[in-house]
Design an enzyme around this catalytic site. Structure first.
Site, PDB file in Angstrom:
ATOM      1  N   ARG A 271       5.981 -30.551  -8.599  1.00 24.55           N
ATOM      2  CA  ARG A 271       4.711 -30.590  -9.331  1.00 24.55           C
ATOM      3  C   ARG A 271       4.923 -30.550 -10.843  1.00 24.55           C
ATOM      4  NH1 ARG A 271       1.455 -26.841  -4.971  1.00 24.55           N
ATOM      5  NH2 ARG A 271       0.308 -28.527  -3.932  1.00 24.55           N
TER       6      ARG A 271
ATOM      7  N   ARG B 207       7.782 -24.942  -0.238  1.00 19.81           N
ATOM      8  CA  ARG B 207       6.851 -24.405  -1.248  1.00 19.81           C
ATOM      9  C   ARG B 207       7.585 -24.164  -2.576  1.00 19.81           C
ATOM     10  NH1 ARG B 207       1.298 -24.631  -0.238  1.00 19.81           N
ATOM     11  NH2 ARG B 207       1.174 -23.140  -1.946  1.00 19.81           N
TER      12      ARG B 207
ATOM     13  N   ASN C  50      -2.026 -33.253  -7.520  1.00 19.98           N
ATOM     14  CA  ASN C  50      -0.792 -32.509  -7.767  1.00 19.98           C
ATOM     15  C   ASN C  50       0.375 -32.935  -6.865  1.00 19.98           C
ATOM     16  OD1 ASN C  50      -1.740 -31.396  -5.449  1.00 19.98           O
ATOM     17  ND2 ASN C  50      -1.825 -29.289  -6.172  1.00 19.98           N
TER      18      ASN C  50
ATOM     19  N   TYR D  38      -8.303 -30.018   5.706  1.00 22.91           N
ATOM     20  CA  TYR D  38      -8.523 -29.012   4.655  1.00 22.91           C
ATOM     21  C   TYR D  38      -9.718 -28.108   4.961  1.00 22.91           C
ATOM     22  CZ  TYR D  38      -5.071 -30.727   1.235  1.00 22.91           C
ATOM     23  OH  TYR D  38      -3.919 -31.041   0.559  1.00 22.91           O
TER      24      TYR D  38
ATOM     25  N   GLU E 123      -0.541 -27.838  11.448  1.00 24.50           N
ATOM     26  CA  GLU E 123      -0.597 -29.078  10.668  1.00 24.50           C
ATOM     27  C   GLU E 123       0.325 -30.150  11.241  1.00 24.50           C
ATOM     28  OE1 GLU E 123      -1.756 -26.860   6.445  1.00 24.50           O
ATOM     29  OE2 GLU E 123       0.118 -27.983   6.560  1.00 24.50           O
TER      30      GLU E 123
ATOM     31  N   HIS F  65       1.415 -31.870  -0.837  1.00 24.06           N
ATOM     32  CA  HIS F  65       0.928 -30.755  -0.018  1.00 24.06           C
ATOM     33  C   HIS F  65       2.123 -30.201   0.759  1.00 24.06           C
ATOM     34  CE1 HIS F  65      -1.231 -28.400   2.997  1.00 24.06           C
ATOM     35  NE2 HIS F  65      -0.373 -28.910   3.867  1.00 24.06           N
TER      36      HIS F  65
ATOM     37  N   PHE G 198     -14.167 -26.992  -5.036  1.00 23.90           N
ATOM     38  CA  PHE G 198     -13.510 -28.293  -5.205  1.00 23.90           C
ATOM     39  C   PHE G 198     -13.337 -29.057  -3.888  1.00 23.90           C
ATOM     40  CE2 PHE G 198     -10.236 -24.969  -4.921  1.00 23.90           C
ATOM     41  CZ  PHE G 198      -9.493 -25.421  -3.831  1.00 23.90           C
TER      42      PHE G 198
ATOM     43  N   LYS H 184       0.889 -37.098  -1.897  1.00 20.44           N
ATOM     44  CA  LYS H 184      -0.527 -37.393  -2.105  1.00 20.44           C
ATOM     45  C   LYS H 184      -0.751 -38.713  -2.857  1.00 20.44           C
ATOM     46  CE  LYS H 184      -1.928 -32.501  -2.072  1.00 20.44           C
ATOM     47  NZ  LYS H 184      -2.666 -31.444  -2.835  1.00 20.44           N
TER      48      LYS H 184
ATOM     49  N   THR I 261       0.532 -24.607  -7.539  1.00 17.47           N
ATOM     50  CA  THR I 261      -0.571 -25.566  -7.360  1.00 17.47           C
ATOM     51  C   THR I 261      -0.931 -26.258  -8.677  1.00 17.47           C
ATOM     52  OG1 THR I 261      -1.437 -24.062  -5.683  1.00 17.47           O
ATOM     53  CG2 THR I 261      -2.931 -25.788  -6.481  1.00 17.47           C
TER      54      THR I 261
HETATM   55  P1  IDP Z   1      -1.640 -25.583  -2.475  1.00 17.01           P
HETATM   56  O1  IDP Z   1      -1.710 -27.090  -2.258  1.00 17.01           O
HETATM   57  O2  IDP Z   1      -0.676 -25.228  -3.573  1.00 17.01           O
HETATM   58  O3  IDP Z   1      -1.388 -24.818  -1.199  1.00 17.01           O
HETATM   59  P2  IDP Z   1      -4.412 -24.689  -2.297  1.00 17.01           P
HETATM   60  O4  IDP Z   1      -4.988 -23.518  -3.030  1.00 17.01           O
HETATM   61  O5  IDP Z   1      -4.186 -24.569  -0.819  1.00 17.01           O
HETATM   62  O6  IDP Z   1      -3.066 -25.124  -3.047  1.00 17.01           O
HETATM   63  O7  IDP Z   1      -5.390 -25.910  -2.581  1.00 17.01           O
HETATM   64  C1  IDP Z   1      -5.298 -27.110  -1.826  1.00 17.01           C
HETATM   65  C2  IDP Z   1      -5.408 -28.293  -2.763  1.00 17.01           C
HETATM   66  O8  IDP Z   1      -6.720 -28.314  -3.355  1.00 17.01           O
HETATM   67  C3  IDP Z   1      -4.456 -28.268  -3.976  1.00 17.01           C
HETATM   68  O9  IDP Z   1      -3.164 -28.722  -3.679  1.00 17.01           O
HETATM   69  C4  IDP Z   1      -5.177 -29.195  -4.938  1.00 17.01           C
HETATM   70  O10 IDP Z   1      -4.996 -30.578  -4.592  1.00 17.01           O
HETATM   71  C5  IDP Z   1      -6.637 -28.826  -4.678  1.00 17.01           C
HETATM   72  N1  IDP Z   1      -7.076 -27.786  -5.612  1.00 17.01           N
HETATM   73  C6  IDP Z   1      -6.723 -26.470  -5.629  1.00 17.01           C
HETATM   74  N2  IDP Z   1      -7.326 -25.803  -6.614  1.00 17.01           N
HETATM   75  C7  IDP Z   1      -8.115 -26.707  -7.258  1.00 17.01           C
HETATM   76  C8  IDP Z   1      -8.988 -26.628  -8.381  1.00 17.01           C
HETATM   77  O11 IDP Z   1      -9.192 -25.570  -8.989  1.00 17.01           O
HETATM   78  N3  IDP Z   1      -9.632 -27.797  -8.737  1.00 17.01           N
HETATM   79  C9  IDP Z   1      -9.450 -28.969  -8.070  1.00 17.01           C
HETATM   80  N4  IDP Z   1      -8.616 -29.086  -7.020  1.00 17.01           N
HETATM   81  C10 IDP Z   1      -7.958 -27.981  -6.611  1.00 17.01           C
HETATM   82 MG    MG Z   2      -2.572 -24.653   0.502  1.00 17.29          MG
END
Ligand code: IDP
Ligand code: MG
Length: 137
Positions: free
Chosen positions: A104, A87, A114, A51, A128, A117, A59, A11, A93
């Site tokens: 991370r 993963r 973070n 997304y 994807e 992805h 968010f 990212k 996350t």
């Molecule tokens: P993941 O990337 O670990 O699968 P997801 O829940 O699918 O996590 O969320 C997608 C992306 O959205 C996260 O990687 C992060 O960049 C962003 N994200 C997730 N939760 C939050 C939050 O609470 N605040 C802001 N951004 C978030």
């Molecule tokens: Mg995800």
């Protein structure tokens, strides 16, 4: 578990800090092979579509703005149990909750920025990979 493919995105926060080589190193050291890769800057349309499953989360707007804020390295990783292995290498996350030594935990700035992805299921991985690499055999 047989050979599998998954989609990875390094990212904008990580590309901006020149962490591409280090992060790819985590994948390769764990036995995943990079079988396709491209550096790109996502358009809001691309990030929004990618997304789309998060469109109702609070968010979503912030996530799309962030994903378009700089370059990303999109890649396809191949290997045994690639989806789950990636993963595990990524960590949780929220970097504060990510296990020590994960990408991370080491490199993420925040729950939003973070670093990486990774597809979360074999089914989403197939969707994807096709989204970014429709030509990949
Ligand atoms: P993941 O990337 O670990 O699968 P997801 O829940 O699918 O996590 O969320 C997608 C992306 O959205 C996260 O990687 C992060 O960049 C962003 N994200 C997730 N939760 C939050 C939050 O609470 N605040 C802001 N951004 C978030
Ligand atoms: Mg995800």
């Amino acid at each position: 578990m047989s050979k599998q493919r998954t989609l990875s995105i390094i990212k904008p926060d990580a590309t901006a800090r020149n962490l591409v080589g280090k992060i790819l190193g985590h994948f390769e050291q764990a036995g995943l092979t990079v079988v396709a890769a491209k550096m790109m800057t996502l358009t809001p349309e691309q990030a929004g579509q990618f997304y789309i499953i998060h469109k109702d989360r609070p968010f979503y707007g912030e996530l799309i703005d962030y994903m378009c804020s700089g370059r990303v390295l999109v890649s396809v990783l191949e290997g045994e149990d690639a989806v789950n292995l990636n993963r595990t290498l990524m960590g949780a996350t929220d970097p504060k909750k990510a296990a020590p030594g994960t990408i991370r935990a080491l490199y993420a700035e925040s729950i939003a920025a973070n670093a990486v992805h990774g597809s979360d299921s074999a089914e989403n991985a197939a969707t994807e990979v096709k989204f970014f690499f429709p030509e990949l055999k």
